[in-house]
Enzyme design. Sequence first.
Site, PDB file in Angstrom:
ATOM      1  N   CYS A  38      45.155  22.269  67.386  1.00 38.36           N
ATOM      2  CA  CYS A  38      44.620  20.981  67.850  1.00 38.36           C
ATOM      3  C   CYS A  38      45.079  19.850  66.943  1.00 38.36           C
ATOM      4  O   CYS A  38      45.323  18.741  67.396  1.00 38.36           O
ATOM      5  CB  CYS A  38      43.108  21.023  67.922  1.00 38.36           C
ATOM      6  SG  CYS A  38      42.310  21.523  66.397  1.00 38.36           S
ATOM      7  N   GLU A  61      34.690  18.708  70.181  1.00 37.73           N
ATOM      8  CA  GLU A  61      35.924  18.794  69.401  1.00 37.73           C
ATOM      9  C   GLU A  61      37.042  19.089  70.395  1.00 37.73           C
ATOM     10  O   GLU A  61      37.182  20.219  70.863  1.00 37.73           O
ATOM     11  CB  GLU A  61      35.830  19.930  68.360  1.00 37.73           C
ATOM     12  CG  GLU A  61      34.757  19.755  67.315  1.00 37.73           C
ATOM     13  CD  GLU A  61      35.114  18.701  66.281  1.00 37.73           C
ATOM     14  OE1 GLU A  61      36.277  18.239  66.260  1.00 37.73           O
ATOM     15  OE2 GLU A  61      34.230  18.328  65.503  1.00 37.73           O
TER      16      GLU A  61
HETATM   17  P1  NAD Z   1      39.518  25.041  77.435  1.00 35.82           P
HETATM   18  O1  NAD Z   1      38.898  23.705  77.544  1.00 35.82           O
HETATM   19  O2  NAD Z   1      40.323  25.546  78.554  1.00 35.82           O
HETATM   20  O3  NAD Z   1      38.387  26.159  77.168  1.00 35.82           O
HETATM   21  C1  NAD Z   1      37.530  26.110  76.064  1.00 35.82           C
HETATM   22  C2  NAD Z   1      36.302  26.936  76.359  1.00 35.82           C
HETATM   23  O4  NAD Z   1      35.564  26.325  77.396  1.00 35.82           O
HETATM   24  C3  NAD Z   1      36.565  28.368  76.803  1.00 35.82           C
HETATM   25  O5  NAD Z   1      35.654  29.226  76.158  1.00 35.82           O
HETATM   26  C4  NAD Z   1      36.283  28.301  78.292  1.00 35.82           C
HETATM   27  O6  NAD Z   1      35.875  29.529  78.842  1.00 35.82           O
HETATM   28  C5  NAD Z   1      35.169  27.303  78.336  1.00 35.82           C
HETATM   29  N1  NAD Z   1      34.967  26.635  79.623  1.00 35.82           N
HETATM   30  C6  NAD Z   1      35.862  26.431  80.629  1.00 35.82           C
HETATM   31  N2  NAD Z   1      35.284  25.743  81.636  1.00 35.82           N
HETATM   32  C7  NAD Z   1      34.008  25.505  81.280  1.00 35.82           C
HETATM   33  C8  NAD Z   1      32.919  24.823  81.881  1.00 35.82           C
HETATM   34  N3  NAD Z   1      33.040  24.246  83.091  1.00 35.82           N
HETATM   35  N4  NAD Z   1      31.758  24.749  81.216  1.00 35.82           N
HETATM   36  C9  NAD Z   1      31.623  25.299  79.990  1.00 35.82           C
HETATM   37  N5  NAD Z   1      32.622  25.959  79.359  1.00 35.82           N
HETATM   38  C10 NAD Z   1      33.804  26.064  79.995  1.00 35.82           C
HETATM   39  O7  NAD Z   1      40.353  24.999  76.082  1.00 35.82           O
HETATM   40  P2  NAD Z   1      41.312  26.130  75.473  1.00 35.82           P
HETATM   41  O8  NAD Z   1      42.550  26.209  76.294  1.00 35.82           O
HETATM   42  O9  NAD Z   1      40.537  27.376  75.239  1.00 35.82           O
HETATM   43  O10 NAD Z   1      41.654  25.521  74.038  1.00 35.82           O
HETATM   44  C11 NAD Z   1      42.711  24.645  73.802  1.00 35.82           C
HETATM   45  C12 NAD Z   1      42.209  23.230  73.663  1.00 35.82           C
HETATM   46  O11 NAD Z   1      41.241  23.174  72.617  1.00 35.82           O
HETATM   47  C13 NAD Z   1      43.295  22.257  73.251  1.00 35.82           C
HETATM   48  O12 NAD Z   1      43.133  21.049  73.954  1.00 35.82           O
HETATM   49  C14 NAD Z   1      43.030  22.045  71.768  1.00 35.82           C
HETATM   50  O13 NAD Z   1      43.535  20.846  71.271  1.00 35.82           O
HETATM   51  C15 NAD Z   1      41.549  22.098  71.724  1.00 35.82           C
HETATM   52  N6  NAD Z   1      41.053  22.403  70.383  1.00 35.82           N
HETATM   53  C16 NAD Z   1      40.388  21.413  69.690  1.00 35.82           C
HETATM   54  C17 NAD Z   1      39.942  21.668  68.405  1.00 35.82           C
HETATM   55  C18 NAD Z   1      39.204  20.622  67.619  1.00 35.82           C
HETATM   56  O14 NAD Z   1      38.586  20.957  66.617  1.00 35.82           O
HETATM   57  N7  NAD Z   1      39.216  19.354  68.002  1.00 35.82           N
HETATM   58  C19 NAD Z   1      40.176  22.921  67.816  1.00 35.82           C
HETATM   59  C20 NAD Z   1      40.848  23.887  68.541  1.00 35.82           C
HETATM   60  C21 NAD Z   1      41.289  23.616  69.830  1.00 35.82           C
END
Ligand code: NAD
Length: 516
Positions: free
Chosen positions: A290, A256
Amino acid sequence: MSLVEQMDTVTDASAGTVDRHATTQTFESTNPASGAVVGVFPVHDAGAVAETVARARAAATHWAELGFDGRRQRLAAYRGYLARRMNELADLVHRENGKPHGDAILEITLTIDHLAWAGAHARGTLGPRRVRAGMLAADHAAYLEYQPLGVIGVIGPWNYPVLTPMGSIAYALAAGNAVVFKPSEYTPAVGAWLAAAWRAAVPDAADAFQVVTGFGETGAALCRAGVDKLAFTGSAPTGKKVMAACAENLVPVLLELGGKDAMIVDDDADVVAAADAAVWGAMSNAGQTCIGIERVYATERVYDRFVAEVTAQVRTLRPGSDDEAAYGPMTMPSQGDVVRRHVSDAEAAGRVVRGEADPALFPNEHFLAPAVLLDLPESSPAIREETFGPTLAITKVKDAEEALERANATSYGLAGAVFSRSRSRAMDLARRMRSGMTSVNSVLTFASIPALPFGGVGESGFGRIHGEDGLKEFTRAKAITRRRVALPVNLMSFSRPASATDALARVMGMIHGRHR
Ligand code: NAD
């Protein structure tokens, strides 16, 4: 004692998390409005993550054996617990994420509704059923059921720290899986609270839902810890890393990811309603949604009125941390830099209308003024990249067809909205919008309807949470046949006579051969 009070120390913050390995490293989560420390949490390493997954696997057997009714009762106890402590959780969300208390209440309310739906619909969606065996296997009974996968790893973002991960966790649990959840490093206290609440509400299956905390490395360790599926919600670049890590062991993924959602405002739209929805869709939660509206394509017939309505509304919005504030700070400081870059590029390339509140009076630099970006070239960063801030780009187009074409000209494809008074026209545009969800004459509504699947296309990811598809996402389809009667001729045996396949060919020719 409240869960927040219990979570005042590292050890207690681990009420729902692993603490045995948290001997060395810890990290702080801070209030983005004040900088105050909200909690101190362990950085769980690969060993700690693996141990948590092992405990979850042991719990998964008991959890699966509870059956649909047993799980439904316990999910009800959990949602009852959340409902009774809604204000406590909302206060924690407000402190750690920064969003207004009322928005946090709305987020928790939606989560409780999803928990109720998932618990109530798991048996009907996943339970054993008989299907028609068909002519070729008329001597057999055929059965289908959807079995749990085992242990699901869930990695979540910070923007909706309750609703977003629970969109996976609630459905995975209802389907009979145990869950290990890694919340964002910006909202670990909310994640730990959710797991501690589970232990308190469902003590006889406490390990069915656990939390590990840390940064990207902890998330990567979860991908490699032997989970049976990984449900990731976050940005597209991280989603690719998660998928690569999971590919090492062929662990399936649900992704997602981000979006660049568009609204189409057609000639016959209710312009006032469209403007109201666009401003909420773009600016609520400081635009850190998002499925937020980031672009609007308004036809030339309504453009001037729409822009006037939007700018009038946006001028009244004020970010802050108090009860009257429209929205809070940027939760992740670096996202503010992205927003500022997009707005300053827009100043050079088009027109920018800002709110009237004086930024000098904002609590700190993480609070951003709302900005409407007008007439930008389609190549602008604010049109192409996810901004994730309190901005809205509005572009004039000839008609709804051009609007649709531009709306679809993105690598993302999460959601979107259409405003038109013509039901058939709006439905047609909604169907042709390249996105997983589209709302007509409103924004974001699909997220509040648990029966509807939620997920994107393209760089917005794949797989679905919510609804029947969301339950099935955390299962494997199991097919069983049972031979009921022994027919005189068995086609799948070396003992069959040659005449049997000749007869079969004649019958199939009569039934299907007439179709041209
Ligand atoms: P992010 O990708 O920076 O981090 C998300 C999660 O991934 C965090 O818990 C982080 O610690 C973890 N992470 C980071 N590097 C990793 C790795 N190499 N391996 C595994 N996990 C890792 O995203 P964010 O800044 O926390 O969230 C914002 C983003 O999320 C935006 O792009 C938003 O659109 C998206 N989002 C999507 C939805 C949806 O349902 N489609 C919902 C909410 C947010």
